[in-house]
Structure formats: structure tokens, C-alpha cells
Design a protein around this motif. Structure first.
Motif, PDB file in Angstrom:
ATOM      1  N   LYS A   1      54.935  53.053  65.025  1.00  0.00           N
ATOM      2  CA  LYS A   1      53.673  53.259  64.256  1.00  0.00           C
ATOM      3  C   LYS A   1      52.820  54.317  64.999  1.00  0.00           C
ATOM      4  CE  LYS A   1      49.469  51.102  62.666  1.00  0.00           C
ATOM      5  NZ  LYS A   1      48.549  50.030  62.980  1.00  0.00           N
ATOM      6  N   ILE A   2      52.634  55.531  64.226  1.00  0.00           N
ATOM      7  CA  ILE A   2      52.136  56.680  64.920  1.00  0.00           C
ATOM      8  C   ILE A   2      50.901  56.947  63.858  1.00  0.00           C
ATOM      9  CG2 ILE A   2      52.288  58.914  65.619  1.00  0.00           C
ATOM     10  CD1 ILE A   2      55.379  58.233  66.290  1.00  0.00           C
ATOM     11  N   ASN A   3      49.776  57.011  64.423  1.00  0.00           N
ATOM     12  CA  ASN A   3      48.506  57.518  63.673  1.00  0.00           C
ATOM     13  C   ASN A   3      48.363  59.139  64.024  1.00  0.00           C
ATOM     14  OD1 ASN A   3      48.052  54.591  64.511  1.00  0.00           O
ATOM     15  ND2 ASN A   3      47.049  55.015  62.711  1.00  0.00           N
ATOM     16  N   PHE A   4      47.358  59.539  63.312  1.00  0.00           N
ATOM     17  CA  PHE A   4      47.111  61.108  63.363  1.00  0.00           C
ATOM     18  C   PHE A   4      45.833  61.429  62.801  1.00  0.00           C
ATOM     19  CE2 PHE A   4      48.963  60.585  58.920  1.00  0.00           C
ATOM     20  CZ  PHE A   4      48.027  61.363  58.245  1.00  0.00           C
ATOM     21  N   ILE A   5      45.349  62.638  63.296  1.00  0.00           N
ATOM     22  CA  ILE A   5      44.007  63.232  62.567  1.00  0.00           C
ATOM     23  C   ILE A   5      44.194  64.431  61.871  1.00  0.00           C
ATOM     24  CG2 ILE A   5      42.711  62.025  64.657  1.00  0.00           C
ATOM     25  CD1 ILE A   5      42.857  64.648  65.931  1.00  0.00           C
ATOM     26  N   GLY A   6      43.412  64.637  61.000  1.00  0.00           N
ATOM     27  CA  GLY A   6      43.480  65.692  60.377  1.00  0.00           C
ATOM     28  C   GLY A   6      42.125  66.233  59.542  1.00  0.00           C
ATOM     29  N   LYS A   7      41.939  67.582  59.219  1.00  0.00           N
ATOM     30  CA  LYS A   7      40.757  67.906  58.810  1.00  0.00           C
ATOM     31  C   LYS A   7      40.140  67.353  57.729  1.00  0.00           C
ATOM     32  CE  LYS A   7      43.083  71.757  56.209  1.00  0.00           C
ATOM     33  NZ  LYS A   7      42.991  73.339  56.129  1.00  0.00           N
ATOM     34  N   ASP A   8      39.211  67.087  57.860  1.00  0.00           N
ATOM     35  CA  ASP A   8      38.157  66.154  56.867  1.00  0.00           C
ATOM     36  C   ASP A   8      38.474  66.333  55.419  1.00  0.00           C
ATOM     37  OD1 ASP A   8      36.708  68.442  56.950  1.00  0.00           O
ATOM     38  OD2 ASP A   8      34.771  67.223  57.005  1.00  0.00           O
TER      39      ASP A   8
END
Length: 179
Positions: A54-61
Motif C-alpha cells: 500500500k503506497i500513497n502519492f501526492i499530485g498537483k491539485d
């Protein structure tokens, strides 16, 4: 989902995973590079699904707005407003500290464009949260995602970045001229 992802990743696309994400390690930052194409994202998501980690990520809104926002959230993403000068590092460190288990994947370049040096946010997130960094390649030349052992950063940032860069030597992005 794992079986379908594995079929697409290995059989249809012809990719493989070298090594595996660290088992039993509940918190770490994953840096995936090179990030030179929109195709990096689906490759990374498929590799994550194949691994079962389980890996989360962030990205441009803007990615998280309709009509596709629900899709990126369902994949484990969280939006980031890059137009504001907010303290994103501290906010992510707080997330690490508030959770029993959290793995965050991101690109050290911070963009698909060519950069002269990597962003340092991932480094300060790992340092603030007191978690290791795991490196993952997106090697289109070998069609391989290679995963490193966890690396615990030191007080020597220059030495640490040399270690990170050496892991990615010879790795070919989808657009090699951008890495």
C-alpha cells in the motif's frame, strides 16, 4: 486487482520488478525516477499493485478535480496546491506521525520536465518523520522497476544525494533527454 495488474504489467507491457518493497517496514518515503512522461504514473501504479504494497502519492491539485478526481483519490492520491507557498513538508511529516502505517511515493524531480537538480522535499520529509527512503527506478530501457533497500539518511545531505543519484545511473526514462 493484483492479478489483473500483474497480467497487464508483465504479459501485455513486458515489464518486470527487480527486488521487492521492504516487507515489515510500515513507514518510508519512496522516490521513483526518472519522471519524464505521463506514462510513469500508470507504470508505478501497476508496479505497486503487483507488489501488493500500500503506497500513497501526492499530485498537483488539478488532477483531483472532476471528472477524474475520484479516480486519483481511489488510487491513494492526495492533492497538493503548488501555487501557494505552504509548508507541505511539515504537513506530510504530520501525516507520517499520525499514522501507524504510511508509505509515500513521489518523484524527486517534482516534474516531468528536465531539471538541473532534484527537489529536496522528499529528503526533509524522511528526515522530519525519521523514516528511510526507498528508491525505485522507472527504467523504460530495461522495462524494469528496480527497488532499493531502505536507506536511512545521515546528517550529510551531499553524501546522501550522491547515494541516491548513483542508484539511478544508467536508468533510461521514457524520454531520456529529460533526465
Amino acid at each position: 486487482m493484483k492479478g489483473i495488474s500483474k497480467f497487464i504489467f508483465t504479459t501485455i507491457l513486458g515489464w518486470k520488478i527487480a527486488n521487492d518493497f521492504p516487507r515489515g517496514l510500515k513507514k518510508y518515503v519512496i522516490i521513483a525516477a526518472p519522471h519524464t512522461s505521463w506514462k510513469d504514473f500508470p507504470i508505478a501504479i501497476l508496479a505497486r499493485n503487483v507488489s501488493g504494497e500500500k503506497i500513497n502519492f501526492i499530485g498537483k491539485d488539478s488532477l483531483f478535480k472532476p471528472p477524474f478526481g475520484f479516480f486519483f483519490r481511489a488510487l491513494g492520491g492526495a492533492p497538493v496546491d503548488r501555487s501557494k507557498n505552504n509548508n507541505l513538508v511539515d504537513a506530510i511529516v504530520d501525516i507520517f506521525n499520525s499514522k501507524e502505517e504510511f508509505r509515500l511515493g513521489l518523484s524527486p524531480e517534482g516534474t516531468r520536465k528536465k531539471v538541473n537538480q532534484w527537489k529536496t522535499g522528499f529528503y526533509y520529509i524522511a528526515k522530519g518523520a525519521k523514516v528511510p527512503i526507498v528508491m525505485a527506478t522507472l527504467d523504460f530501457g530495461k522495462k524494469q522497476v528496480a527497488i532499493s533497500e531502505p536507506y536511512y539518511i545521515t546528517d550529510d545531505m551531499e553524501k546522501d544525494f550522491k547515494h541516491f543519484h548513483s542508484f539511478y545511473e544508467g536508468v533510461e526514462g521514457k524520454h531520456p533527454e529529460l533526465f
